[in-house]
Design a protein around this motif. Sequence first.
Motif, short mmCIF file in Angstrom:
data_model
loop_
_atom_site.label_atom_id
_atom_site.label_comp_id
_atom_site.label_asym_id
_atom_site.label_seq_id
_atom_site.Cartn_x
_atom_site.Cartn_y
_atom_site.Cartn_z
N VAL A 136 26.78 13.03 -6.82
CA VAL A 136 26.92 12.63 -5.37
C VAL A 136 26.33 13.89 -4.59
N GLY A 137 25.65 14.89 -5.25
CA GLY A 137 24.77 15.92 -4.56
C GLY A 137 23.97 15.23 -3.48
N GLY A 138 23.31 14.38 -3.30
CA GLY A 138 22.54 14.17 -2.24
C GLY A 138 23.05 12.90 -1.54
N SER A 139 24.17 12.42 -1.94
CA SER A 139 24.92 11.16 -1.38
C SER A 139 25.86 11.49 -0.43
N SER A 140 25.48 11.98 0.86
CA SER A 140 26.30 12.37 1.93
C SER A 140 25.96 11.86 3.29
N SER A 141 26.41 11.99 4.14
CA SER A 141 26.11 11.56 5.72
C SER A 141 24.96 12.21 5.97
N ALA A 142 24.45 13.29 5.16
CA ALA A 142 23.24 13.76 5.91
C ALA A 142 21.86 13.18 5.20
N PHE A 143 22.19 12.24 4.08
CA PHE A 143 21.14 11.75 3.53
C PHE A 143 20.15 10.64 4.17
N GLU A 144 20.86 9.66 4.96
CA GLU A 144 20.17 8.62 5.59
C GLU A 144 19.30 9.03 6.69
N VAL A 176 0.72 -1.29 -0.15
CA VAL A 176 0.15 0.25 -0.05
C VAL A 176 0.87 1.21 -0.18
N PHE A 177 2.26 1.21 0.20
CA PHE A 177 3.21 2.30 0.53
C PHE A 177 4.28 1.80 0.04
N TYR A 178 4.87 2.47 -0.98
CA TYR A 178 6.09 2.10 -1.72
C TYR A 178 7.22 3.22 -1.50
N VAL A 179 8.21 2.92 -0.88
CA VAL A 179 9.29 3.81 -0.78
C VAL A 179 10.54 3.32 -1.68
N THR A 180 10.61 4.07 -2.63
CA THR A 180 11.51 3.59 -3.87
C THR A 180 12.92 3.24 -3.52
N PRO A 181 13.61 2.48 -4.22
CA PRO A 181 15.12 2.47 -3.91
C PRO A 181 15.81 3.82 -4.14
N TYR A 182 16.87 4.00 -3.50
CA TYR A 182 17.61 5.04 -3.86
C TYR A 182 18.83 4.87 -4.71
#
Length: 315
Positions: free
Chosen positions: A279-287, A43-49
């Motif tokens: 890598v703009g969003g791929s940092s330690s802040a993402f997860e 019912v709720f799909y969080v897509t892979p990153y």
Amino acid sequence: MTVTTGDVWLPFPAGEIDGLPDSFRYRQWDGEDAFPADPADCVFYVTPYMKSQAVTVRPLPRMPALQVVQTLTAGIDHVLAGLADLRPGVRLCNARGVHEASTAELALTLILASLRGIPRMVRGQDREEWHGGFYEALADRSVLIVGYGSIGAAVEDRLAPFECARITRVARSARTAPHGPVHALADLPALLPDADVVILCTPLTEDTRGLAGSDFLGRMKDGALLVNVARGPVVDTAALLAELESGRLHAALDVTDPEPLPVGHPLWHAPNVLITPHVGGSSSAFEPRAKRLVARQLARFAAGQPVDNTVLITG
């Protein structure tokens, strides 16, 4: 309607996310070949990153009960191809609030590194060469931000201490933002010739695909810097290569078209270009930010409240 049953697909282990509602069945799926359960129960799909479009949309035709698709990216272009397979009323939500800080940090890094000649210095260090002299500063430069949404505003926040001569904002339509007036895309031809630095933060849509083409680039002033932290196809690669090889423009690109940039592509060795591998969003802040967004969205979903960040509804 309040939804408290059904499967929720997550790219993270549910045990790593604080505050998830107890009533859902959580299934972890990050793009593997095998599905974690029957997609029909989702019912709720969080897509892979950071997975391909083909991977991201693969389960959608088998999800008749789906009510929400939550991306973990600011852009949604990699999901759009699968929406035709969904029933009417499914909400597509983006990750507004997750990537702004990290992407803005990288935009500023690309600007400063390019202007101050850091790539040349790093290569010189490898060869034990001393490249002294004068380099460009960000201070007293005019900056044009194209795509003034939450990421564009975050970029401006980080530019504020650098004493830019002027910061000009452009979005799809004109409006007034907290920092000042925002011009419409139609104003770009008149704005480009005055900008020393042009930063692309716009989403990829049919209106922005190829936006930075030969006409756009041709209007930029000699020696100007183009920074792309949006999507690769926002820039016409062939047109950019022509400007770089002529020596007229500089570029700093976190995204390219094609992407990943293949071995042997001329953009790798074009003059005056700095490339980072998306890598703009791929940092330690993402997860941690992504997990907080997912928990908040699922709490609202379980309580029957409207989910945030809805960018379109199918049907």
